[in-house]
Design a protein around this motif. Structure first.
Motif, PDB file in Angstrom:
ATOM      1  N   PHE A  16       0.509  -1.508  -0.065  1.00  0.00           N
ATOM      2  CA  PHE A  16      -0.076   0.306   0.037  1.00  0.00           C
ATOM      3  C   PHE A  16       0.416   1.223   0.016  1.00  0.00           C
ATOM      4  CE2 PHE A  16      -2.806  -3.441   2.239  1.00  0.00           C
ATOM      5  CZ  PHE A  16      -3.624  -3.458   1.480  1.00  0.00           C
ATOM      6  N   VAL A  22       3.626  -5.970   1.319  1.00  0.00           N
ATOM      7  CA  VAL A  22       2.580  -6.405   1.951  1.00  0.00           C
ATOM      8  C   VAL A  22       2.868  -7.288   1.973  1.00  0.00           C
ATOM      9  CG1 VAL A  22       0.349  -6.980   2.318  1.00  0.00           C
ATOM     10  CG2 VAL A  22       1.341  -3.940   2.803  1.00  0.00           C
ATOM     11  N   SER A  42      -1.943 -11.770  12.660  1.00  0.00           N
ATOM     12  CA  SER A  42      -2.993 -10.048  12.121  1.00  0.00           C
ATOM     13  C   SER A  42      -1.887  -9.491  11.457  1.00  0.00           C
ATOM     14  CB  SER A  42      -3.416  -9.393  13.422  1.00  0.00           C
ATOM     15  OG  SER A  42      -4.452  -9.266  13.163  1.00  0.00           O
ATOM     16  N   GLY A  43      -2.200  -8.946  10.304  1.00  0.00           N
ATOM     17  CA  GLY A  43      -0.737  -7.567   9.014  1.00  0.00           C
ATOM     18  C   GLY A  43      -0.580  -9.125   8.743  1.00  0.00           C
ATOM     19  N   SER A  44      -1.000 -10.232   8.811  1.00  0.00           N
ATOM     20  CA  SER A  44       0.443 -10.840   7.835  1.00  0.00           C
ATOM     21  C   SER A  44      -0.149 -10.354   6.619  1.00  0.00           C
ATOM     22  CB  SER A  44       0.434 -12.038   8.023  1.00  0.00           C
ATOM     23  OG  SER A  44      -1.093 -12.681   7.908  1.00  0.00           O
ATOM     24  N   GLY A  45      -0.953 -10.194   6.283  1.00  0.00           N
ATOM     25  CA  GLY A  45      -1.145  -9.899   4.951  1.00  0.00           C
ATOM     26  C   GLY A  45      -2.371 -10.782   3.711  1.00  0.00           C
ATOM     27  N   LYS A  46      -2.949 -11.697   5.289  1.00  0.00           N
ATOM     28  CA  LYS A  46      -4.070 -12.324   4.517  1.00  0.00           C
ATOM     29  C   LYS A  46      -5.178 -11.875   4.005  1.00  0.00           C
ATOM     30  CE  LYS A  46      -5.284 -14.290   8.616  1.00  0.00           C
ATOM     31  NZ  LYS A  46      -4.469 -12.998   9.472  1.00  0.00           N
ATOM     32  N   THR A  47      -6.459 -11.091   4.675  1.00  0.00           N
ATOM     33  CA  THR A  47      -7.423 -10.177   3.314  1.00  0.00           C
ATOM     34  C   THR A  47      -6.664  -9.254   2.062  1.00  0.00           C
ATOM     35  OG1 THR A  47      -7.841  -9.870   5.400  1.00  0.00           O
ATOM     36  CG2 THR A  47      -8.606  -8.457   4.115  1.00  0.00           C
ATOM     37  N   THR A  48      -5.428  -8.716   2.131  1.00  0.00           N
ATOM     38  CA  THR A  48      -5.191  -7.941   0.380  1.00  0.00           C
ATOM     39  C   THR A  48      -4.676  -9.231  -0.110  1.00  0.00           C
ATOM     40  OG1 THR A  48      -4.056  -6.942   2.454  1.00  0.00           O
ATOM     41  CG2 THR A  48      -2.753  -6.352  -0.346  1.00  0.00           C
TER      42      THR A  48
END
Ligand code: ADP
Ligand code: MG
Lengths: 246, 299
Positions: A16, A22, A42-48
């Motif tokens: 981003f 990411v 959390s924050g590892s980029g799964k959603t991305t």
């Protein structure tokens, strides 16, 4: 028109902020019919990663290819159902269960503002499959967390997806609701739908899904849970993030 | 002639009733989408921008509508571009952009003193001063924007409710939103000369939030908002004849009244809502406490 065969990700990178990755150098092949759990802190980029698979971000580099068999077009794209993390939903929005599920099939008679009889029946079938019969007129806030999650699953299912992508479908749910969701996903998978989900839940979801990917910015390990969910991999997956937070 | 039919013998009054019902309805309809998009301030903001544009246009020797349209479309586009980037909320962008354009208009007026069209009628609205040409424009805009909401309803609701999922399922959400803001600007421009820059916010937001309190179902909210908008505008216009008051403020009073009534109704409904203990459905006044446990019948 051919049918979905496999998903091939090569050298995928994304971020981003300028020069901050990411997702970095992800290579994956996911064949049709696989049930994949992506685990990572959390924050590892799964959603991305999941959103990249859905095509709403343009990769910085690399390719995401949905391959089909019997296809004459290189522009093949399967029907992808996306179920967002339900924490992102505005629960005060005035929509009923039926209206939310109908959104999924917006392109059926897309210029008609109301839900016609045929769609109503389809919604009924989806609700029945999800164990939510009779909930059509309920407001989305007047549901339990597990029911809300299933409604959003329904919105993806009404599109008859080849690939179902779910972002943390069991986060924040109690044991019974998690089991219910897992059972539904199993049934869908048995009917041939490819399932790709992200999860924090190693013991109840990842451990029981046939294929697991340990993910933190890149793929750390993948395979069956017995092979992958071992201490060294988990340490690499979760330990790295702890280190990065400090 | 029966007294309550008295006003209908006047042409200007029939025109006024027609205009106020049309605008009440279309603002009521647009209002639902506006509040759900988090743009409650847009009516207030864009009408100021259009006002600035109308003045600038007038000074430049252009038609009132041309200047207003150019400036408010420009404002809409800038607002859209700013708020797309997520860092700035739409309402903040609206406040900044539209006030700047409004101020520019006022500045020009104060410098040139060349403004001819009636200032006051734009600020406070004057339905009775509506010309034949204005009427035709209002009717066409009502029809066209009504068609816009009818045809794009599915896309609009999905985009506003869950933008990313809508995009994933193939909706061109940015086009939809840009188009939406142009439609809003158009509705606001045609409403301005009859309802007034300073009063428009109420007509746009009032019916929508009243309807929102009455239902949790999108289609019902839209329907109720249109009805409330039409009825309140009609009543306001009608009452203004007997009260000998100006129509804009009277309409706003009726919209506020409608809001008050629905707020009280919603409160009473909440206190008396139907619920069941042990399978017996009934209703009596209660508040939600740990002692009074019950289940709600599906709404
Ligand atoms: N829209 C966005 N803008 C800027 N940064 C983002 C955005 N979405 C996610 N990020 C950042 O990307 C990283 C990965 O986020 P995410 O994919 O949501 O992780 P996960 O789903 O594994 O918790 C985080 O550091 C997060 O702050
Ligand atoms: Mg996430």
């Amino acid at each position: 028109m051919g049918s979905f065969e496999y998903l091939k990700i090569t050298g995928l990178s994304y971020g981003f902020a300028y020069h901050t990755f990411v997702i970095e150098g992800v290579n994956l092949t996911i064949p049709k019919g696989r049930f994949v759990s992506i685990v990572g802190p959390s924050g590892s980029g799964k959603t991305t990663l999941l959103k990249l698979l859905c095509g709403i971000y343009e990769p910085w580099s690399g390719d995401i290819e949905y391959i089909c068999n019997d296809c004459d077009s290189i522009f093949y794209y399967p029907s992808v159902g996306y179920v967002p993390q339900i924490e992102t939903i505005d629960w005060n929005f005035p929509v009923s269960v039926q209206e939310v599920i109908a959104m999924g099939s917006w392109n059926y008679k897309s210029y008609l503002p109301w839900i016609d009889k045929k769609l109503k029946n389809q919604i009924k079938d989806v609700l029945k499959m999800l164990g939510l019969s009779g909930y059509e007129k309920r407001h989305i806030r007047a549901l339990s967390g597990g029911e809300q999650q299933r409604v959003f699953l329904g919105r993806a299912l009404i599109r008859n997806p080849d690939v179902l992508i779910l972002d943390e479908p069991t986060t924040g749910l109690d044991y019974v609701s998690r089991e219910k969701i897992f059972d539904i996903l199993k049934t869908l998978n048995n009917s041939g739908i490819t399932i790709i989900l992200s999860t924090h839940d190693i013991t109840h979801i990842a451990n029981r899904s046939p294929w697991v990917i340990c993910f933190n910015k890149y793929v750390i390990a993948e395979g069956s849970p017995q092979h992958v969910l071992k201490e060294d991999n988990l340490l690499k997956t979760y330990g790295l993030a702890d280190y990065r937070i400090k | 002639m029966i007294e309550f039919l008295l006003p209908f013998q006047y042409d200007f009054f029939i025109k006024g009733i027609l205009v106020s019902v049309l605008l009440g309805g279309i603002c009521g309809l647009a209002g639902v989408y506006i509040i759900l998009r988090g743009l409650s301030y847009v009516g207030h903001g864009l009408s100021h921008a259009a006002f600035g544009g109308a003045i600038v246009g007038n000074i430049a020797g252009m038609n009132y509508y041309v200047g207003a349209i150019i400036w408010s479309y420009l404002a809409s586009f800038v607002i859209y571009e700013i708020s797309k980037r997520n860092k700035i909320k739409p309402d903040a962008a609206i406040g900044l952009v539209t006030t700047a354009i409004f101020a520019f208009g006022v500045l020009l007026v104060s410098m040139t003193n060349r403004y001819t069209r009636n200032f006051e009628s734009l600020l406070f609205g004057n339905i009775l001063a509506i010309t034949e040409q204005d009427l035709y424009i209002i009717v066409s805009v009502t029809i066209l924007s009504g068609a816009f909401f009818f045809l794009l309803h599915k896309r609009l609701v999905f985009s506003f409710f869950d933008n990313e999922s809508a995009k994933i399922s193939g909706i061109k959400t940015s086009y939809i939103e840009l188009l939406f803001s142009f439609v809003l600007a158009t509705i606001i421009i045609v409403s301005m000369s009859s309802i007034g820059v300073t009063l428009l916010a109420s007509v746009i937001v009032g019916p929508a939030i009243s309807a929102r309190m009455l239902s949790n179902n999108f289609s019902n909210v839209v329907f109720l908002s249109i009805v409330i908008g039409c009825v309140a505008s009609f009543s306001g216009m009608y009452a203004s004849f007997f009260l000998d008051s100006s129509s804009g403020p009277t309409i706003v009073m009726f919209i506020t009244l409608a809001f008050g009534i629905t707020a009280i109704y919603a409160l009473i409904k909440k206190i008396f809502h139907t619920h069941s203990h042990g399978g017996i459905s009934h209703s009596h006044p209660h508040i939600h406490t740990d002692e009074h446990r019950h289940e709600h019948t599906p709404r």
